[in-house]
Write a protein that holds these residues in place. Structure first.
Motif, mmCIF file in Angstrom:
data_model
loop_
_atom_site.group_PDB
_atom_site.id
_atom_site.type_symbol
_atom_site.label_atom_id
_atom_site.label_comp_id
_atom_site.label_asym_id
_atom_site.label_seq_id
_atom_site.Cartn_x
_atom_site.Cartn_y
_atom_site.Cartn_z
ATOM 1 N N GLY A 64 4.039 0.783 5.198
ATOM 2 C CA GLY A 64 3.684 -0.002 4.026
ATOM 3 C C GLY A 64 2.588 0.644 3.199
ATOM 4 N N LEU A 68 2.837 1.009 -0.806
ATOM 5 C CA LEU A 68 1.836 0.415 -1.690
ATOM 6 C C LEU A 68 1.095 1.477 -2.491
ATOM 7 C CD1 LEU A 68 0.831 -2.400 -2.370
ATOM 8 C CD2 LEU A 68 -0.847 -2.210 -0.540
ATOM 9 N N GLU A 74 4.863 -3.987 -3.776
ATOM 10 C CA GLU A 74 3.726 -4.820 -4.158
ATOM 11 C C GLU A 74 3.660 -6.006 -3.205
ATOM 12 O OE1 GLU A 74 3.695 -4.113 -8.981
ATOM 13 O OE2 GLU A 74 5.248 -5.413 -8.124
ATOM 14 N N THR A 75 2.497 -6.604 -3.097
ATOM 15 C CA THR A 75 2.266 -7.718 -2.184
ATOM 16 C C THR A 75 2.030 -9.005 -2.968
ATOM 17 O OG1 THR A 75 -0.047 -7.003 -2.097
ATOM 18 C CG2 THR A 75 1.364 -6.322 -0.289
ATOM 19 N N ARG A 78 -3.451 -9.176 -4.018
ATOM 20 C CA ARG A 78 -4.044 -7.844 -4.048
ATOM 21 C C ARG A 78 -5.555 -7.975 -4.153
ATOM 22 N NH1 ARG A 78 -3.237 -3.795 -8.407
ATOM 23 N NH2 ARG A 78 -5.426 -3.376 -7.947
ATOM 24 N N LEU A 167 -1.636 -11.249 3.797
ATOM 25 C CA LEU A 167 -0.451 -11.038 2.980
ATOM 26 C C LEU A 167 -0.646 -9.922 1.956
ATOM 27 C CD1 LEU A 167 0.700 -14.741 2.419
ATOM 28 C CD2 LEU A 167 1.837 -12.997 3.814
ATOM 29 N N ALA A 168 -1.894 -9.477 1.768
ATOM 30 C CA ALA A 168 -2.183 -8.329 0.899
ATOM 31 C C ALA A 168 -2.195 -7.018 1.683
ATOM 32 C CB ALA A 168 -3.525 -8.523 0.194
ATOM 33 N N GLY A 172 2.756 -6.339 3.994
ATOM 34 C CA GLY A 172 3.185 -7.486 3.217
ATOM 35 C C GLY A 172 3.923 -7.155 1.935
ATOM 36 N N CYS A 173 4.233 -5.888 1.685
ATOM 37 C CA CYS A 173 5.033 -5.526 0.505
ATOM 38 C C CYS A 173 6.362 -6.286 0.548
ATOM 39 C CB CYS A 173 5.304 -4.029 0.481
ATOM 40 S SG CYS A 173 3.892 -3.010 0.006
#
Length: 520
Positions: A64, A68, A74-75, A78, A167-168, A172-173
């Motif tokens: 990931g 990223l 993207e998550t 951010r 989640l960031a 988490g992407c």
């Protein structure tokens, strides 16, 4: 009249040919009115299986990070430049109760597969993540997820105060599960660039996402090349083979400190540190661990070998964090004190060869590390030199195969690595990742009843100030046990040709290739 016309015609042809010869090589083969493609080549030392980044599938190990960094994925959330959490693919979020989070998604986001990113797509991605990624499952503690249009509701099995932070994380992407993952590890995600081909450990080719939701990407085609050798990376930027570089050797910096190049730098929480092996007959000895901590010259390492591109570390986090270096007590460089600690513990040099022994066993440390982070072999050499002065012999094994070796506790005594200790801007990440019984990378098999209790308390604590106080106490616990020795934190830099704009170093070491990247 005819004779006068011929020289004029020849001169005109010559001028035209000169203009054509001076035009950009990317114009070749273009038809009239067709624009030349903008291309960008990025040299990176870290995109390889050695760093657990074999591809760009966020659900595979640490891949990931590549997704990223290179603008592929993207998550939902951010980090700002000040490491504050903010919505990204999410538009907003609400903590409904201690176990329930309602996330509203952006409306106009599409995967490069063409599928609209709605709640159902996010639900599928997160459910797959916790199914296949052990660390993510342990962090997120998701009980169930429901989707309704552009909203996702996540219910956790226990309170997870840092859920938006987790989640960031690069894992988490969000990508299109239905589109699948190619055999090369490529996914269809939402970023400004789309991966089209990948050779693990060598390169990845990207093209711009024409339907990117958050601005217009400026580069048509990007190649990220894995160049782990520092000298090769230096020559590639000098010769123009690449347009920018990540991981340049510090010794090469002066070559680029002129108006042909630009630097982008920032202080990060990336730490260079040593893990003690509690299964080793040598380093399970608390006196040896303490002597090692007292025998490493952090200041000398930073000033002499890092050339000032870092700062000595006391604990897990840098002093810029409210729960960072200044808040904890640690061993200072004290060779004479280290000698006394060893002597009092029975480690004596009886044969006069400069290396101490105890019960007939030499005090030899097997130091495992890896070369793709240029600072790590330097740290090994520095420790080898200073620990020798107190009677400890250090045998260095710097190898790209470190991941298969570190899982064998019989194969090493000290393992030195580099990692961003707070990529989520929250202190819990490091402890859950590295130090607990359930941690996926507790390499040294360290255990502390006190730490386990503090970690449990932190996992249930929403109050920011209380979390920071717990983080300080947790750091102090592992430092008092000398379970880890933190040598330095990094000031990260990227170097680019002066015509490159929009390449900006970020404190969390993410977000390198963005829609703002351009080359003139």
């Amino acid at each position: 009249m005819k004779k006068k016309f011929i020289p004029i015609l020849l001169a005109l042809c010559l001028v035209i040919s000169m203009i054509a010869g001076c035009s950009n090589s990317s114009d070749k083969g273009k038809t009239s009115g067709e624009q030349a493609k903008k291309t960008f080549v990025f040299g990176d030392t870290t995109f390889n299986p050695e760093n657990s980044e074999p591809d760009v599938n966020p659900h595979n190990s640490s891949s990931g990070w590549a997704a990223l960094r290179y603008g592929i994925g993207e998550t939902l959330f951010r980090y700002s430049e000040s490491m504050k959490i903010e919505p990204w693919l999410a538009k907003s979020f609400q903590l409904v109760d201690k176990n329930t989070w309602k996330i509203t998604l952006q409306d106009n986001v599409y995967f490069t597969s063409g599928r609209h990113m709605d709640g159902a797509a996010v639900k599928e991605c997160l459910e797959n993540l916790v199914k296949v990624h052990k660390r993510a499952a342990g962090d997120l503690k998701i009980k169930n997820i429901t989707a309704d249009g552009q909203t996702v509701t996540i219910v956790t099995s226990v309170p997870v105060p840092a859920l938006p932070n987790y989640l960031a994380d690069p894992y988490g992407c969000i990508y299109d599960i239905q589109a699948g993952v190619t055999k090369d590890g490529i996914v269809s995600a939402t970023g400004p660039y789309k991966a089209v081909s990948l050779v693990t450990g060598q390169r990845i080719n990207l093209v711009k996402n024409e339907k990117y939701w958050n601005g217009k990407p400026k580069i048509d085609e990007i190649t990220v090349r894995t160049i782990s050798d520092g000298d090769t990376l230096t020559m590639a930027l000098q010769s123009g083979e690449i347009d920018a570089a990540y991981g340049m050797p510090y010794a090469s910096y002066p070559l680029f400190q002129n108006d042909k190049y630009v630097f982008t730098s920032t202080a990060t929480s990336r730490a260079f540190f040593a893990w003690m092996n509690f299964k080793s007959e040598i380093t399970k000895d608390s006196a040896v661990r303490k002597a090692i901590a007292m025998g490493i010259d952090k200041k000398g390492f930073v000033e002499t070998l890092l050339k000032g591109n870092g700062y000595p570390a006391s604990g897990v986090f840098p002093s810029s964090f409210t729960f960072g270096n200044e808040a904890v007590r640690t061993e200072t460089y004290d060779p004479e004190g280290a000698k006394k600690i060893l002597e009092d513990a029975g480690w004596i040099d009886t044969d006069g060869d400069g290396i101490r022994e105890k019960d007939g066993k030499k005090l030899v440390i097997r130091w495992l590390t890896y070369p793709s982070r240029q600072e790590l072999p330097l740290l090994a050499e520095s420790a080898q030199a200073t620990l020798k002065k107190i009677g400890i012999s250090v045998e260095i094994n710097s190898t790209a195969d470190h991941n298969s070796i570190r899982v064998n506790p019989a194969a090493w005594d000290v393992y030195a690595s580099a990692m961003i200790t707070a990529p989520t801007g929250d202190p819990e990440y490091f402890f859950t990742y590295c130090t607990l019984d359930k941690s996926s990378t507790n390499n040294g098999k360290y255990h502390s009843d006190k730490l386990e209790q503090l970690a449990q308390e932190m996992s249930q604590t929403f109050d920011k100030e209380k979390r920071e106080k717990l983080a300080i106490e947790m750091q102090q616990t592992i430092l008092d046990d000398n379970a880890y020795v933190f040598a330095s934190h990094l000031r990260m830099s990227m170097i680019a040709k002066s015509k490159v704009t929009g390449l900006v170093a970020h404190p969390c070491d993410f977000y390198e290739i963005t829609a703002n990247l351009d080359i003139n």
